[in-house]
Design an enzyme around this catalytic site. Structure first.
Site, PDB file in Angstrom:
ATOM      1  N   ASP A 135       1.357  -6.478   7.539  1.00 27.40           N
ATOM      2  CA  ASP A 135       1.527  -7.865   7.987  1.00 27.40           C
ATOM      3  C   ASP A 135       2.981  -8.159   8.363  1.00 27.40           C
ATOM      4  O   ASP A 135       3.443  -9.300   8.242  1.00 27.40           O
ATOM      5  CB  ASP A 135       1.088  -8.848   6.883  1.00 27.40           C
ATOM      6  CG  ASP A 135      -0.420  -8.869   6.722  1.00 27.40           C
ATOM      7  OD1 ASP A 135      -1.115  -8.166   7.480  1.00 27.40           O
ATOM      8  OD2 ASP A 135      -0.903  -9.598   5.837  1.00 27.40           O
ATOM      9  N   ASP A 194      -6.137  -8.948   0.492  1.00 30.88           N
ATOM     10  CA  ASP A 194      -6.880  -8.465   1.663  1.00 30.88           C
ATOM     11  C   ASP A 194      -6.349  -7.113   2.171  1.00 30.88           C
ATOM     12  O   ASP A 194      -6.833  -6.596   3.179  1.00 30.88           O
ATOM     13  CB  ASP A 194      -6.881  -9.515   2.793  1.00 30.88           C
ATOM     14  CG  ASP A 194      -5.492  -9.868   3.287  1.00 30.88           C
ATOM     15  OD1 ASP A 194      -4.545  -9.905   2.473  1.00 30.88           O
ATOM     16  OD2 ASP A 194      -5.337 -10.117   4.497  1.00 30.88           O
TER      17      ASP A 194
HETATM   18 FE   LIG Z   1      -0.318 -10.268   3.794  1.00 29.77          FE
END
Ligand SMILES: [Fe+2]
Length: 239
Positions: free
Chosen positions: A131, A58
């Protein structure tokens, strides 16, 4: 330098960093190609570079199409060469990378993945945290230890407090509920939550945050030591 926020997939943020003089641009973490293609073609931008914070699909799903359509070069961490296809420039921790108006420092932040990096555009005081650091949260630890993630966040805490933080997912409202539950008497947090709700009610993204706001409000950055941090991470994983 302008940062255009592009919503990708379900709740991912991708970013197009545009030099307004030349219209040369970099894209950070294109989770999918279509919304980025649309913006680039409409605004006649020259996409030169694709910057990936880590290998999760993603965050790289749009790489191939953008590379083949515009000849954009892919920049990613050197140790991810087996899992991010077609990297053109292999980046190392603390490396300063510059081409024309684009200048950033690589900060290696293992924890979510072993090869996760942040891109610190120190001249503009902007950082892309993928992230690793979210607004009011941090990434799940998939490939590292609690200690890795704690140390990685400690590196980010040392940046200038006015640094604008562009993170990888719109998780802020859910994160705010967790912070509020375990940090009840934090008045700065209450103000931040009110602002977040105002933005979301208007259909706006909660990005960017600032490091100052995160230092004041993000319970994972406020954790005093590894033990406290690890406990919070466990609680959040089951929240
Ligand atoms: Fe990730």
């Amino acid at each position: 330098m302008k940062v255009k926020i592009i919503n990708c997939l379900e709740d991912n943020f991708s970013y197009i960093l545009i030099d307004e003089k030349s219209l040369d641009a970099c894209v950070v973490d294109p989770g999918e190609a279509q919304p980025i293609l649309k913006y680039i073609e409409k605004n006649k931008i020259n996409l030169k570079y694709i910057l990936n914070t880590h290998h999760h699909h993603d965050h790289i799903g749009g790489n191939n199409i953008l590379k083949s359509k515009f000849g954009a070069k892919i920049l990613a961490f050197k140790d991810d060469k087996e899992r991010i296809p077609k990297i053109d420039f292999f980046l190392d921790d603390k490396q300063i990378w510059k081409d024309g108006p684009f200048e950033f420092k690589v900060i290696h932040v293992p924890g979510h993945t072993s090869g996760h990096i942040c891109f610190s555009f120190f001249n503009e005081k902007i950082i892309f945290t993928g992230d690793t650091l979210f607004s009011l949260g941090c990434g799940r630890i998939f490939e590292g230890s609690y200690n890795d993630m704690f140390n990685s966040l400690s590196k980010l805490k040392k940046l200038s407090p006015e640094t604008k933080i562009y993170f990888g997912h719109e998780y802020t409202l859910n994160n705010s509920i967790f912070c509020d539950k375990f940090d009840k008497n934090n008045s700065e947090l209450k103000i931040k939550i009110a602002n977040i709700k105002k933005k979301l009610d208007k259909g706006m993204p909660t990005v960017p945050s600032t490091l100052k706001e995160e230092l004041d409000c993000n319970i994972f950055l406020r954790a005093k030591n590894l033990k406290e941090f690890s406990k919070l991470r466990d609680l959040k994983d089951n929240f």
